[in-house]
Design an enzyme around this catalytic site. Structure first.
Site, mmCIF file in Angstrom:
data_model
loop_
_atom_site.group_PDB
_atom_site.id
_atom_site.type_symbol
_atom_site.label_atom_id
_atom_site.label_comp_id
_atom_site.label_asym_id
_atom_site.label_seq_id
_atom_site.Cartn_x
_atom_site.Cartn_y
_atom_site.Cartn_z
ATOM 1 N N GLY A 84 0.811 -1.213 0.000
ATOM 2 C CA GLY A 84 0.000 0.000 0.000
ATOM 3 C C GLY A 84 0.844 1.262 0.000
ATOM 4 O O GLY A 84 0.521 2.241 -0.689
ATOM 5 N N ASN A 104 -8.417 3.811 8.097
ATOM 6 C CA ASN A 104 -7.939 2.636 8.818
ATOM 7 C C ASN A 104 -8.202 2.701 10.320
ATOM 8 O O ASN A 104 -8.328 1.689 10.978
ATOM 9 C CB ASN A 104 -6.447 2.428 8.548
ATOM 10 C CG ASN A 104 -5.643 3.706 8.624
ATOM 11 O OD1 ASN A 104 -5.938 4.682 7.928
ATOM 12 N ND2 ASN A 104 -4.638 3.722 9.475
ATOM 13 N N GLN A 138 -7.977 -0.262 2.902
ATOM 14 C CA GLN A 138 -8.899 -0.820 3.901
ATOM 15 C C GLN A 138 -10.212 -1.326 3.307
ATOM 16 O O GLN A 138 -11.023 -1.908 4.034
ATOM 17 C CB GLN A 138 -9.204 0.217 4.986
ATOM 18 C CG GLN A 138 -8.046 0.455 5.940
ATOM 19 C CD GLN A 138 -7.650 -0.764 6.758
ATOM 20 O OE1 GLN A 138 -8.431 -1.695 6.946
ATOM 21 N NE2 GLN A 138 -6.425 -0.778 7.246
ATOM 22 N N ALA A 168 -2.035 -6.508 -0.171
ATOM 23 C CA ALA A 168 -2.500 -7.887 0.038
ATOM 24 C C ALA A 168 -2.649 -8.269 1.508
ATOM 25 O O ALA A 168 -3.555 -9.020 1.870
ATOM 26 C CB ALA A 168 -1.540 -8.863 -0.664
ATOM 27 N N THR A 186 12.541 -7.356 -10.365
ATOM 28 C CA THR A 186 12.016 -8.696 -10.607
ATOM 29 C C THR A 186 10.741 -8.907 -9.800
ATOM 30 O O THR A 186 10.715 -8.639 -8.604
ATOM 31 C CB THR A 186 13.077 -9.755 -10.228
ATOM 32 O OG1 THR A 186 14.222 -9.522 -11.040
ATOM 33 C CG2 THR A 186 12.564 -11.169 -10.459
ATOM 34 N N CYS A 218 1.077 3.191 13.347
ATOM 35 C CA CYS A 218 2.260 4.016 13.118
ATOM 36 C C CYS A 218 2.498 4.985 14.255
ATOM 37 O O CYS A 218 3.616 5.339 14.565
ATOM 38 C CB CYS A 218 2.110 4.802 11.826
ATOM 39 S SG CYS A 218 1.677 3.769 10.451
HETATM 40 C C1 PLP Z 1 -1.996 -0.491 5.902
HETATM 41 C C2 PLP Z 1 -2.345 0.727 5.152
HETATM 42 C C3 PLP Z 1 -1.443 1.296 4.232
HETATM 43 C C4 PLP Z 1 -0.048 0.775 4.036
HETATM 44 O O1 PLP Z 1 -0.029 -0.449 3.356
HETATM 45 P P1 PLP Z 1 1.298 -1.359 3.443
HETATM 46 O O2 PLP Z 1 1.046 -2.463 2.470
HETATM 47 O O3 PLP Z 1 1.367 -1.842 4.859
HETATM 48 O O4 PLP Z 1 2.450 -0.516 3.072
HETATM 49 C C5 PLP Z 1 -1.854 2.402 3.519
HETATM 50 N N1 PLP Z 1 -3.071 2.928 3.685
HETATM 51 C C6 PLP Z 1 -3.966 2.413 4.547
HETATM 52 C C7 PLP Z 1 -5.313 3.023 4.672
HETATM 53 C C8 PLP Z 1 -3.627 1.300 5.323
HETATM 54 O O5 PLP Z 1 -4.506 0.810 6.183
#
Ligand code: PLP
Length: 389
Positions: A69, A149, A177, A198, A235, A323
């Site tokens: 993400g 989130n 989310q 994922a 890759t 975070c």
């Molecule tokens: C978890 C999250 C991310 C970050 O995704 P990662 O794959 O952990 O880097 C970004 N945005 C939201 C809303 C999330 O909940």
């Protein structure tokens, strides 16, 4: 162990692990290799791309595999801004975005762009009118998350996307989310770019994808070979990509029933806590919300103390966002909703997933009221609350 932190991450579905395994050892080829082992891997990622595209109403050539993400958000925002910066220098986002969006915009401000950060109301909801007013002839990109989130509040991205389109503004949404939790049809939904990860939908960590609508340009941010049609070098992570496609397939098949079951559990837990613990506020209770999330503000106690006490009882939750958990600053999302520091500090986020049961919710209801009572007794605000109640 009772896991109630699915918005932070989810365990891999065992069927996902099974689908990935052959690609670590037997089918280990590099998709760029021309021999049969390489072409077998290439075929696996292209089938995964096709599957993901079909499940979301997209075309295969609109799906770009990335490391998760965070990278999807970085690539979407920086990539589009670099491609269109000659058109204008104004950008729009919201104050409640994930740091993987907010920190990209902060950097762009230092590079000379002007960013409008849309506020939210007490329920954590972005007002479409504010969005409409923020658009100027200089605006090139807007990015507003699909669901938050921390609060689970679902933003009106269909309306925002439509307004953006009418005004010629490119629209990105961080849907990390919602992919897997809500049905998404990109044929209908007026968004130009969409980020997914994922590990939030029972797939592996370290992989995700960016959807980019045909006709939208973006400049690659990781340079190297011609992977991902020249848009993201490196890759391909074949096993994880295969696992992600499998995870999305399983999750979306289960989604309608699971959403309902999980919402019933969440509502049972929420109601139970509100009945047993005084002075608790559910953030976003009157807004459209993800079925699995409940963000609570428990007055006169600290979120971290609740988290540690629950952990001691074998219950995993989050306080504010993962975070910010390491720092003393309360969640930027709760502050943006207008809650004062001392109340925002008392946050606990329950986020449910497909392996939660009613028995677990009952167990939490047996433990949590005592945790809060104990903490309130030793809290400097303790006397005050007894007075209030
Ligand atoms: C978890 C999250 C991310 C970050 O995704 P990662 O794959 O952990 O880097 C970004 N945005 C939201 C809303 C999330 O909940």
């Amino acid at each position: 162990m009772i896991y109630l932190d699915y918005n932070a991450t989810s365990p891999c579905d065992p069927k996902v692990v099974e689908a990935m395994l052959p690609f670590f050892h037997e089918k280990f080829g590099n998709p760029s290799s021309l021999h049969s082992l390489g072409q077998e891997a290439k075929k696996a990622i292209e089938e995964s791309r096709k599957e993901i595209a079909q499940l979301l109403g997209a075309h295969e050539d609109e799906i770009f595999f990335v490391s998760g993400g965070t990278e999807a958000n970085n690539l979407a925002i920086k990539g589009v801004v670099s491609a269109y910066e000659k058109k204008g220098k104004h950008l729009i986002t919201s104050v409640i975005e994930h740091h993987a969006v907010l920190n990209v915009f902060k950097t762009l401000e230092k590079e000379g762009f002007t960013v409008t950060y849309l506020p939210v109301n007490r329920e954590g909801f972005v007002d479409p009118d504010d969005f409409r007013k923020a658009i100027t002839p200089q605006t090139i990109l807007a990015s507003v998350m699909h669901a938050n989130n921390e609060t689970g509040v679902i933003q009106p991205i269909e309306e925002l996307g439509r307004m953006a389109r009418e005004r010629g503004v490119i629209f990105h949404t961080d849907a990390v989310q919602t992919v897997g939790k809500l049905p998404i049809d990109l044929e209908r939904l007026p968004v130009d770019l969409l980020s997914a990860s994922a590990h939030k939908f029972y797939g592996p960590k370290g992989t995700g994808f960016l959807y980019v609508r045909r006709g939208i340009r973006f400049i690659p941010q990781i340079l190297g070979g011609p992977h991902e049609r020249g848009k993201r070098a490196g890759t391909e992570n074949v096993p994880l990509i295969v696992g992600m496609a499998k995870a999305l397939e399983i999750t979306l098949k289960e989604q309608p029933e699971e959403s309902q079951r999980i919402q019933e559990l969440r509502d049972f837990l929420e109601r139970g806590i509100l009945e047993r613990v005084p002075e608790v506020v559910v953030v976003g209770a009157r807004a459209p919300r993800l079925p699995n999330t409940s963000m609570m503000l428990v007055k006169y106690v600290e979120g971290e103390s609740m988290l540690l006490n629950l952990d001691f009882a074998g219950i995993c939750v989050s306080s504010g966002s993962a975070c910010t958990s390491g720092s003393l600053e309360p969640s930027h999302v709760l502050l943006a909703c207008g809650y004062p520091h001392e109340i925002a500090h008392g946050s606990v986020r329950w986020s449910l997933g497909k392996w939660n049961t009613l028995e677990e919710m009952k167990e939490v209801l047996a433990v949590f009221p005592d945790v809060v009572e104990k903490l309130r007794r030793i809290s400097p605000f303790g006397k005050e609350v007894i007075h209030h109640v």
